[in-house]
Structure formats: structure tokens, C-alpha cells
Scaffold this active site. Structure first.
Site, PDB file in Angstrom:
ATOM      1  N   SER A 102       0.920  -1.208   0.004  1.00  0.00           N
ATOM      2  CA  SER A 102      -0.163  -0.043   0.044  1.00  0.00           C
ATOM      3  C   SER A 102       0.954   1.317  -0.039  1.00  0.00           C
ATOM      4  CB  SER A 102      -0.935  -0.004   1.209  1.00  0.00           C
ATOM      5  OG  SER A 102      -0.083   0.383   2.171  1.00  0.00           O
ATOM      6  N   ASP A 131      -1.367  -1.078  -3.771  1.00  0.00           N
ATOM      7  CA  ASP A 131      -2.554  -0.787  -3.170  1.00  0.00           C
ATOM      8  C   ASP A 131      -3.143   0.552  -2.575  1.00  0.00           C
ATOM      9  OD1 ASP A 131      -5.160  -2.097  -2.525  1.00  0.00           O
ATOM     10  OD2 ASP A 131      -4.484  -2.401  -0.270  1.00  0.00           O
ATOM     11  N   HIS A 132      -4.232   0.766  -2.827  1.00  0.00           N
ATOM     12  CA  HIS A 132      -4.683   2.320  -2.191  1.00  0.00           C
ATOM     13  C   HIS A 132      -3.795   3.448  -2.508  1.00  0.00           C
ATOM     14  CE1 HIS A 132      -8.484   1.277   0.040  1.00  0.00           C
ATOM     15  NE2 HIS A 132      -7.779   0.260   0.595  1.00  0.00           N
ATOM     16  N   ASP A 150      -6.962   5.040  -5.744  1.00  0.00           N
ATOM     17  CA  ASP A 150      -7.821   5.496  -4.811  1.00  0.00           C
ATOM     18  C   ASP A 150      -8.150   6.938  -4.694  1.00  0.00           C
ATOM     19  OD1 ASP A 150      -9.536   5.801  -2.578  1.00  0.00           O
ATOM     20  OD2 ASP A 150      -8.142   4.858  -0.871  1.00  0.00           O
ATOM     21  N   GLY A 183     -11.052  -4.780   3.571  1.00  0.00           N
ATOM     22  CA  GLY A 183     -11.520  -5.180   5.068  1.00  0.00           C
ATOM     23  C   GLY A 183     -11.908  -6.561   5.383  1.00  0.00           C
TER      24      GLY A 183
END
Length: 283
Positions: free
Chosen positions: A50, A84-85, A106, A212
Site C-alpha cells: 500500500s 494498493d490504495h 484510490d 477489510g
């Protein structure tokens, strides 16, 4: 074995009617544990790094990416690298030279119109460079620096009609949706909206992603995959296993100073967690 592309892993899982799990890498031990867990389960997996993890490593993607790639190539399991993100366009553009085949861009903090515009540009760049792009619509919540979010509050969950329009307007390859989970949960009590998952599956032509997942009970994950979720993201559960093993070792050995003595059980605890989640997503 050579790195596999995330798009291949997700497409194969979707075609087979099961899921593929993506695990967050923070340290070298995380990457080694994911590879070991995947080998143990006899299943493919996605190693994802991330933007927050990159910041933890001083803002330089190259060292942790190189380490994760080396671990993946040395493994007998099919593994891919995913960024990620990512909110930083500069970091997104670093994905290709660093060996990533995919990224989650994101733009969820922006207005809907700005999100669409920014994500469409990320997709355009990604596809020009062979990068599979995931995006998020709805509010999963729970990330560092965000206020607490009630996953059951009105307006939080992803609307199927809006999701269909978003995918059409951005061209994303996969869509992370809000269906009742939350990032950074340390207890597994999240209740998912399985009817909404099925509605999103029917409305959206691309694979669905569950963020999540650490806070989602085993049966709920199985039902989510059966309802249409494909990419299942797991991060906090690895950290819970890691930290629990370190605490147990240090409590039993209060004079210990060699980190290898507690990192070995920590890595093993994470590998067991990885194997467990891989079993869940494959039915």
C-alpha cells in the site's frame, strides 16, 4: 516461478467461481509468510504493497517492491504484485518499472465527478503500460487518518446503478465496493450485505473486490465469494498474527534480544493465517 499478473489470477478465479486473496506486505517477513502460506495451501495469492507501507519505508517503493518480487519469484506458488490504495499519481507511475502488474487507484476522497475524472486518467495510463487498475466506489472506511465510519450508515454502501455507471465511465478492471466491511478491524464481527453483493455482481461487468476482509467471519467470506466477490483483501489479520506471536515470545522470554527468535514464530503465524484465508476463498 515467474511473477504472474494480477489480472490473470483474478480472471482465473472468477471463471472458476471462487476467489483469490490479496495480502498486504509491510516487511520482508510478510512477503515470506504470504509465499509460504500460498505454497502450503496450494493456491495462488496476490502480494500487495500500500501507499501507507511505502511511506513507512521512507517513501521509496523500490526496496520493498524488489524484496517482495524476489520472494515471489523464488516461490513455487503463482504470485503477483499489486500496488494498493494509491492516491499519489507519482507513486502509481512507479508501479510499472517496479514490476507491478496491477494497482488500486484510490480517488474515493474526491467528489464523484472528480473521482471519475482522476480514475479514468489512471486507467488510461495503466492500460498504456500493461497495468490492471482497481478502483473503489462507496466508503469502506477504517484506514489510518480517517474518522470512524459506521459501515451500516445510510449512503455508505455502494449503489449498483451508480457502480455500473462508474465502471462504464472509468474503464476500471475491478471495483472495490462497500458492502458492510471496514478496514483495520481486529475482531471478526462484520456482517456483509449478501443481497447487495449479488446485485452489484449483476450490475457490474468487472470483478468485485472486498476490502477489510480481516474483520469478516469465515462463513461470511465464503458466502461473499459465492455471491460474487472475487478479490478478497486481507491485511490486519496478518498483523494481528504477527504481533500476537511476538508478544507471546517476549512474554515467555523477557531477556530475549535477537529479533530472529521472535520473527520466526511471527512469520509462521502469518503463514498459517494466509493458508487459512486461501482455503476460505477457494470454497
Amino acid at each position: 516461478m515467474p511473477l504472474v499478473s494480477t489480472g490473470e489470477l483474478v480472471t482465473a478465479a472468477r471463471t472458476a467461481g471462487h476467489g483469490v486473496a490479496a495480502f498486504n506486505v509491510i516487511t520482508l517477513e510478510h512477503a515470506e509468510a504470504i509465499a509460504a502460506g500460498a505454497e502450503r495451501a496450494g493456491a495462488p495469492a496476490i502480494l500487495q504493497i500500500s501507499e501507507n507501507a511505502v511511506k513507512f519505508h521512507g517513501g521509496d517503493l523500490a526496496p520493498i517492491a524488489a524484496a517482495a518480487a524476489a520472494v515471489a519469484r523464488a516461490s513455487s506458488a503463482p504470485l503477483s504484485l499489486h500496488l494498493d490504495h494509491v492516491e499519489s499519481v507519482e507513486l502509481l507511475h512507479a508501479a510499472h518499472p517496479a514490476g507491478f502488474s496491477s494497482a488500486m487507484f484510490d480517488a474515493s476522497k474526491l467528489t464523484y465527478e472528480e473521482n471519475v475524472r482522476a480514475t479514468a486518467e489512471a486507467v488510461r495510463w495503466g492500460h498504456e503500460h500493461g497495468i490492471w487498475i482497481e478502483a473503489e466506489l462507496g466508503k469502506v472506511g477504517g484506514k489510518d487518518g480517517e474518522p470512524p465510519l459506521d459501515a451500516h450508515a445510510p449512503g455508505v454502501r455502494t449503489d449498483p446503478a451508480e457502480a455500473a455507471g462508474y465502471v462504464a465511465d472509468t474503464g476500471v478492471d475491478a471495483l472495490a465496493v462497500a458492502v458492510g466491511s471496514s478496514h483495520a478491524m481486529t475482531d471478526r464481527t462484520a456482517a456483509l450485505d449478501h443481497a447487495l453483493i449479488a446485485a452489484l455482481r449483476d450490475a457490474v461487468p468487472v470483478p468485485l473486490v472486498l476490502h477489510g476482509s480481516s474483520g469478516v467471519p469465515d462463513d461470511e467470506i465464503r458466502r461473499a465469494v459465492a455471491a460474487g466477490m472475487v478479490k478478497i483483501n486481507v491485511g490486519t489479520a496478518l498483523n494481528t498474527a504477527f504481533t500476537g506471536a511476538v508478544r507471546a515470545h517476549l512474554a515467555a522470554n523477557p531477556t530475549a534480544v535477537d529479533p530472529r527468535k521472535y520473527l520466526v514464530p511471527a512469520r509462521e503465524a502469518m503463514a498459517g493465517t494466509v493458508a487459512h484465508f486461501l482455503g476460505l476463498v477457494r470454497g
